[in-house]
Design an enzyme around this catalytic site. Structure first.
Site, PDB file in Angstrom:
ATOM      1  N   HIS A 159      -8.174   1.245   1.108  1.00 28.37           N
ATOM      2  CA  HIS A 159      -8.084   1.095   2.570  1.00 28.37           C
ATOM      3  C   HIS A 159      -8.978   2.130   3.270  1.00 28.37           C
ATOM      4  CE1 HIS A 159      -5.264  -0.585   5.888  1.00 28.37           C
ATOM      5  NE2 HIS A 159      -6.482  -0.356   6.355  1.00 28.37           N
ATOM      6  N   GLU A 174       0.837  -1.198   0.000  1.00 26.62           N
ATOM      7  CA  GLU A 174       0.000   0.000   0.000  1.00 26.62           C
ATOM      8  C   GLU A 174       0.872   1.248   0.000  1.00 26.62           C
ATOM      9  OE1 GLU A 174      -2.861  -0.169   3.165  1.00 26.62           O
ATOM     10  OE2 GLU A 174      -3.778  -2.024   2.453  1.00 26.62           O
TER      11      GLU A 174
END
Length: 532
Positions: free
Chosen positions: A283, A264
């Site tokens: 997210h 990420e």
């Protein structure tokens, strides 16, 4: 005025939620979000506490000069961006705010599921392009479908409640899920294999640990129903992304919805971005105004209580006792943890009850001894951080009953701990003692009196009382190159029909070796326990 504490706010955290700190003149807030080392290390060196979310990583280097730092506060639940070991080594408590984003994460799970089931993103894109294409976007109903829930903690439990409201059947796999909590959630307890093989939709809600990394990989996906839907709103890395991509292209997985990823931010050229039948979000599990406020308030109150009152009940790495008392109790707590680990391994999952009896020189510390035993009992069932600070609360949240009592000192044992663990199907009972602070021993396993150190790999073999067993075990282990450090064969206090061989090994044995031992004609039960 009393001591003033400097709190570094190192991430974008809702400032209105930090009122417990901001409005107290004993605290100074220093807001410097998104720092990287070495600037982050410089700022931490001047702080008593640091608050983070998930963007800022607290590494060993970040803490290299953190001589003043007492507390790291994580506005959320995951601590994979914090080097907890490094913090613990420096005596820094790591606090979390586990409850604040529960509803937001559960609601996002259902938003993604509904988007996947009704093909909302594709239909929206089609409408944007000026089309009116109804035939291409036929979806499915959730009513009557089976949800395989992998993890039934706070968020998983809320997902289960919403699934039942949609008329879904829920199969829940969770090592901590006992019958009482399952009834409260109105779900069916399942093994991991059962949940994977029988579900139409699988949703993952477990932390990322060594034991859960790639929990859903190629073998698991291959056993799923063809066309299954798979959701991950937990942690990247729990689902093997390469295996998922293959399954999406082959049609084994009919659709996937992901909010978290192994890397990420997700790289712009990542193949998941162009995979068929996927819904992706960046997210967003805790990205609601309410969740951001709730986790900010929760962590601010926890940090405030820790600095002003020494309350570390929200810590994942530190006991709520310190100084000389802690030093005196430490050998007893370590013994209790090991005894609890063995007892829980004997009982199996899911746990329903833990009973701890302590006799020794610190009767006022019986609750802490119980917490250590419970931490040992729970640790082998989950990768979640469970220690003497959060063990009792963790057990309560899973409806695991805990009882503890001080008893009269046992003859010949200055410190004595007995732990009884009950699961839905079995019971484990183990006792340990300290003959000296540095001389811990296991003194009873079930009905058998023993005398071995609680260290390393222990192998417990129940069998008919016959001398041939010792030779057979030695031969079998020797053929596999396993070092036998210690061997005891003991019999029941009354009668010699059944015996217990307790072996301390130099290394764990494989499942194949355990199967060979189980196949010995005299053997009636085999259990391996690894103590750390």
């Amino acid at each position: 005025m009393s001591e003033r504490y400097r709190v570094l706010v190192a991430d974008s955290i809702a400032l209105d939620g930090l009122a417990p700190l901001r409005d107290d003149p004993r605290f100074e807030l220093v807001v410097k979000p998104n720092l990287k080392d070495p600037e982050l290390a410089d700022a931490i060196a001047e702080a008593d506490a640091v608050l983070v979310r998930s963007a800022t990583r607290i590494t060993r280097d970040s803490l290299a000069r953190a001589d003043r730092l007492k507390v790291i506060g994580r506005a959320g639940v995951g601590v994979d961006t914090i080097d907890v070991d490094a913090a613990t080594e420096r005596g820094i408590a790591v606090l979390t705010a586990p409850a604040g984003n529960t509803i937001s994460a559960a609601e996002l799970t259902f938003a993604l599921l509904l988007a996947l089931a009704r093909k909302v993103p594709e239909a929206h894109r089609s409408m944007r392009e000026g089309q009116w294409d109804r035939k291409s976007f036929t979806g499915i109903e959730l009513y009557g479908k089976t949800l395989g829930l992998i993890g039934a903690g706070r968020i998983g439990g809320e997902v289960a409640r919403r699934a039942r409201a949609f008329g879904m059947r829920v199969l829940a796999y969770d090592p901590f899920l006992n019958a009482e909590r399952a009834r409260a959630l109105d779900v069916e307890v399942a093994t991991l294999d059962q949940a994977i093989e029988r579900a139409d939709i699988i949703s993952v809600h477990v932390p990322l640990t060594d034991s859960t990394r790639n929990l859903i990989g190629r073998p698991e996906i291959a056993r799923m129903k063809r066309g299954v839907f798979l959701l991950n709103v937990a942690r990247g890395g729990v689902v093997d992304e390469a295996a998922l991509l293959e399954a999406l292209h082959s049609g084994q997985v009919g659709g996937a919805a992901l909010d978290v990823y192994s890397q990420e931010p997700l790289p712009a050229d990542h193949p998941l971005r162009n995979a068929p039948n996927v819904v992706l979000t960046p997210h967003l599990g805790a990205s609601t105004m309410e969740a951001q406020h709730h986790v900010a308030v929760e962590i601010a109150e926890a940090v405030r209580a820790a600095l002003l009152e020494g309350d570390l009940s929200r810590a994942v790495n530190a006991p709520d006792v310190g100084g000389a008392d802690m030093q005196r109790l430490r050998p007893v707590l370590e013994l209790a943890r090991q005894v609890g680990t063995i007892a829980a391994a004997m009982a199996g999952a899911p746990l329903a009850e833990v009973e701890v009896r302590y006799a020794g020189s610190h009767p006022a510390g019986v609750r802490l001894v119980a917490a250590a035993a419970v931490a040992g009992a729970l640790a082998h069932l989950s990768g979640a951080p469970v220690n003497i600070v959060n063990a009792l609360k963790f057990a309560a949240s899973r409806n695991i009953r805990v009882a503890h009592a001080a008893r009269e000192p046992a003859q010949g044992y200055p410190e004595f701990v007995e732990v009884r663990v009950v699961s839905d199907t079995a019971e484990g009972r183990v006792a340990g003692a300290l003959r000296a602070p540095d001389y811990p021993r296991l003194v009873r396993v079930g009905d058998f009196a023993v005398d071995v150190p609680p260290q390393g790999t222990l192998l417990l073999v129940r069998h008919r009382a016959t001398p041939q067993v010792a030779g057979a075990l030695n031969t079998l282990l020797g053929s596999e190159g396993i070092t036998l450090l210690e061997y005891q064969q003991v019999h029941r206090d009354s009668g010699r029909a059944e015996a217990l061989s307790l072996l301390r090994l130099g290394s764990p044995v494989s499942s194949a070796v355990l199967s060979r031992i189980s196949g010995l004609p005299e053997a009636s039960g085999v259990l391996q326990v690894e103590l750390t």
